[in-house]
Design an enzyme around this catalytic site. Structure first.
Site, PDB file in Angstrom:
ATOM      1  N   ASP A  13       0.812  -1.224   0.000  1.00  0.00           N
ATOM      2  CA  ASP A  13       0.000   0.000   0.000  1.00  0.00           C
ATOM      3  C   ASP A  13       0.842   1.270   0.000  1.00  0.00           C
ATOM      4  OD1 ASP A  13      -2.287  -1.684   0.265  1.00  0.00           O
ATOM      5  OD2 ASP A  13      -1.867  -1.822   2.404  1.00  0.00           O
ATOM      6  N   LYS A  16       1.872   2.216  -5.090  1.00  0.00           N
ATOM      7  CA  LYS A  16       2.537   1.733  -6.299  1.00  0.00           C
ATOM      8  C   LYS A  16       1.707   2.012  -7.544  1.00  0.00           C
ATOM      9  CE  LYS A  16       2.941  -2.446  -4.526  1.00  0.00           C
ATOM     10  NZ  LYS A  16       2.649  -2.198  -3.117  1.00  0.00           N
ATOM     11  N   GLY A  40      -4.800  -5.033  -4.583  1.00  0.00           N
ATOM     12  CA  GLY A  40      -5.927  -4.365  -5.214  1.00  0.00           C
ATOM     13  C   GLY A  40      -5.550  -2.955  -5.495  1.00  0.00           C
ATOM     14  N   HIS A  41      -5.818  -2.493  -6.710  1.00  0.00           N
ATOM     15  CA  HIS A  41      -5.679  -1.069  -6.841  1.00  0.00           C
ATOM     16  C   HIS A  41      -6.709  -0.441  -7.731  1.00  0.00           C
ATOM     17  CE1 HIS A  41      -2.426  -1.201 -10.008  1.00  0.00           C
ATOM     18  NE2 HIS A  41      -3.109  -0.161 -10.385  1.00  0.00           N
ATOM     19  N   GLN A 223       2.080  -6.013  -3.009  1.00  0.00           N
ATOM     20  CA  GLN A 223       2.480  -6.056  -1.595  1.00  0.00           C
ATOM     21  C   GLN A 223       3.808  -5.287  -1.388  1.00  0.00           C
ATOM     22  OE1 GLN A 223       1.492  -9.495  -2.887  1.00  0.00           O
ATOM     23  NE2 GLN A 223      -0.527  -8.742  -2.495  1.00  0.00           N
TER      24      GLN A 223
HETATM   25  P1  IMP Z   1      -2.360 -12.917   2.288  1.00  0.00           P
HETATM   26  O1  IMP Z   1      -1.433 -12.357   1.268  1.00  0.00           O
HETATM   27  O2  IMP Z   1      -3.815 -12.739   1.943  1.00  0.00           O
HETATM   28  O3  IMP Z   1      -2.023 -14.330   2.662  1.00  0.00           O
HETATM   29  O4  IMP Z   1      -2.165 -12.075   3.651  1.00  0.00           O
HETATM   30  C1  IMP Z   1      -0.937 -12.110   4.382  1.00  0.00           C
HETATM   31  C2  IMP Z   1      -0.599 -10.733   4.932  1.00  0.00           C
HETATM   32  O5  IMP Z   1      -0.268  -9.862   3.861  1.00  0.00           O
HETATM   33  C3  IMP Z   1      -1.746 -10.049   5.679  1.00  0.00           C
HETATM   34  O6  IMP Z   1      -1.196  -9.269   6.731  1.00  0.00           O
HETATM   35  C4  IMP Z   1      -2.345  -9.132   4.635  1.00  0.00           C
HETATM   36  O7  IMP Z   1      -3.016  -8.041   5.214  1.00  0.00           O
HETATM   37  C5  IMP Z   1      -1.098  -8.699   3.901  1.00  0.00           C
HETATM   38  N1  IMP Z   1      -1.365  -8.293   2.525  1.00  0.00           N
HETATM   39  C6  IMP Z   1      -1.635  -9.085   1.460  1.00  0.00           C
HETATM   40  N2  IMP Z   1      -1.815  -8.356   0.353  1.00  0.00           N
HETATM   41  C7  IMP Z   1      -1.639  -7.070   0.708  1.00  0.00           C
HETATM   42  C8  IMP Z   1      -1.645  -5.841  -0.024  1.00  0.00           C
HETATM   43  O8  IMP Z   1      -1.856  -5.784  -1.242  1.00  0.00           O
HETATM   44  N3  IMP Z   1      -1.402  -4.715   0.711  1.00  0.00           N
HETATM   45  C9  IMP Z   1      -1.128  -4.757   2.038  1.00  0.00           C
HETATM   46  N4  IMP Z   1      -1.096  -5.873   2.755  1.00  0.00           N
HETATM   47  C10 IMP Z   1      -1.344  -7.025   2.091  1.00  0.00           C
END
Ligand code: IMP
Length: 426
Positions: A13, A16, A40-41, A223
């Protein structure tokens, strides 16, 4: 434009999307290299709002080719929805979107297992995942029992769905979670495989041919570095490598063909989900950053945790990714802060000082941030379109951040509008 890797330098977040939008105009091929629908964007262009989770936003720029690389985990139903939504809004993906035949798929049982696994963990062990099946899909990939996009074309695919759903159902039942309807899923996947077949390609060959033909390639990460499965705050991480190394393994473009790495970093820090966050602010200042910065998850809508800029994280990201240029974002969110803190190191309770991020979360638990303070500029900045026009105190702050983390400043973003992306050599 040279071949470029773009990565998030914090916990995701970082903004990007906006930086990618600027760089896409100079690229020919845009490749998403890891993650899945957990990212997600939202892009607003020409008065229309687009929400993208898997397809690179380059698709919104006419003439650009987009690739979902082998390092991604792709949920076919999410992708079909995105393709259809784009079509409804007048954007055609046919002939411009290519999905690697090596990409692993997030299957419905991965989503169910993700939710069930989170539910059965005790409060202190919950990761706070996005619930998009990311962990189980990468787990299956590494366990060599995953389902790849190329399998969609195989006559054995639907039998695979039957067997894997039944296997997952046994686990779901053991965990007290709802099981899945095997034949309903088989029918849905039969349909999905027909819809997606035209998009499947050998993207490793495609990307390398584009490179040989002198086209410029933008490898886009989702991420951020601190969510990296190897370098992040394990186990409170995602299951992929959002760092620059992951760009090569997730696309098939050799490290020798990369010209530069851009790190996107916010002028403060946020994190969504559980896990350590040394500079977190749980007070009114944190709330102010959340409201002013619109810090709510793009995928799950969850409020993001907010805190001061952490130069230990920045320095570590610079090192792990080999950042050449920084794209710093959301400076304007700090406009109303009379005093701004920057974390320069961590100090353990026994006096040991950490300049780089420790792997051991128990060590981190014993650490407190060492702060330095700079005066705020207390002036709006989000209308400013030239770096020189920023208040001196704002420039001093930005230059201090760059000095602490190393590398060069390439982009500074001071507001949501495209014109507020100040460019210095990028
Ligand atoms: P997962 O990727 O859904 O398995 O989540 C694992 C961790 O990564 C959690 O803390 C999520 O909130 C974080 N996370 C996954 N995708 C994003 C993103 O696009 N932005 C911020 N945090 C993310």
């Amino acid at each position: 434009m040279p071949n470029t890797i773009l990565v998030g330098a914090q916990w995701g977040d970082e903004g990007k999307g906006k930086v990618i939008d600027v760089l896409t105009s100079q690229a020919d091929v845009i490749v998403r290299f890891q993650g899945g629908s957990n990212a997600g964007h939202t892009v607003i262009t020409g008065g229309k709002k687009f929400v993208l989770h898997l397809i690179p936003s380059g698709i919104l720029h006419p003439g650009k080719q987009c690739v979902i690389g082998n390092g991604v985990v792709m949920d076919p139903f999410d992708l079909i929805k995105e393709i259809n939504d784009l079509r409804e809004q007048g954007i055609e993906t046919d002939g411009r979107l290519f999905i690697s035949d090596r990409t692993h798929m997030v299957m419905q049982w991965h989503r169910a297992l993700d939710a069930a696994d989170e539910a059965r963990r005790s409060q202190d062990k919950k990761i706070g995942t996005t619930g998009r099946g990311i962990g189980p899909a990468y787990g299956a990939k590494m366990g060599r029992s995953g389902v790849r996009v190329g399998n969609l074309l195989s006559p054995a695919f639907l039998d695979m769905v039957r067997v894997d759903t039944a296997t997952a159902n046994a686990t779901l039942a053991a965990w007290g979670a709802q099981t899945l309807d095997v034949e309903e899923l088989v029918a849905k996947y039969a349909q999905a495989s027909k819809t997606l077949a035209p998009y499947i390609a050998d993207t490793v060959a495609y990307v390398n041919e584009a490179d040989r033909a002198g086209k410029s390639i933008l490898l886009e990460g989702a991420q951020g570095t601190m969510l990296d499965i190897d370098f992040g705050t394990y186990p409170f991480v995602t299951s992929s490598n959002p760092t620059s190394g992951g760009a090569c393994t997730g696309s098939g473009l050799s490290p020798r063909r990369i010209d530069r790495v851009i790190g996107v970093i916010k002028c403060y820090t946020t994190r969504v989900g559980a896990g350590p966050f040394p500079t977190e602010l749980t007070d009114a200042t944190g709330e102010h950053l959340r409201q002013k910065g619109g810090e709510f998850g793009a995928t799950t809508g969850r409020p993001r945790r907010c805190g001061w800029f952490d130069a230990v994280v920045g320095r570590y990201s610079a090192m792990v990714n080999g950042v050449d240029f920084w794209a710093m974002t959301k400076l304007d969110v700090l406009d109303e802060q009379p005093v701004i803190k920057i974390c320069t190191a961590y100090l353990r309770d026994d006096g040991v000082r950490y300049e780089t991020f420790p792997a051991d979360l128990c060590v981190l638990d014993r650490c407190k941030p060492v702060y330095e303070e700079l005066p705020g500029w207390l002036t709006p900045t989000s209308h400013i379109t030239r770096y020189e026009d920023l208040p001196l105190k704002a420039r001093t702050y930005v230059e201090r951040l760059v000095a602490l983390v190393g590398g060069r400043l390439g982009i500074l973003s001071v507001g949501p509008a495209r014109e507020t992306t100040l460019r210095m050599g990028l």
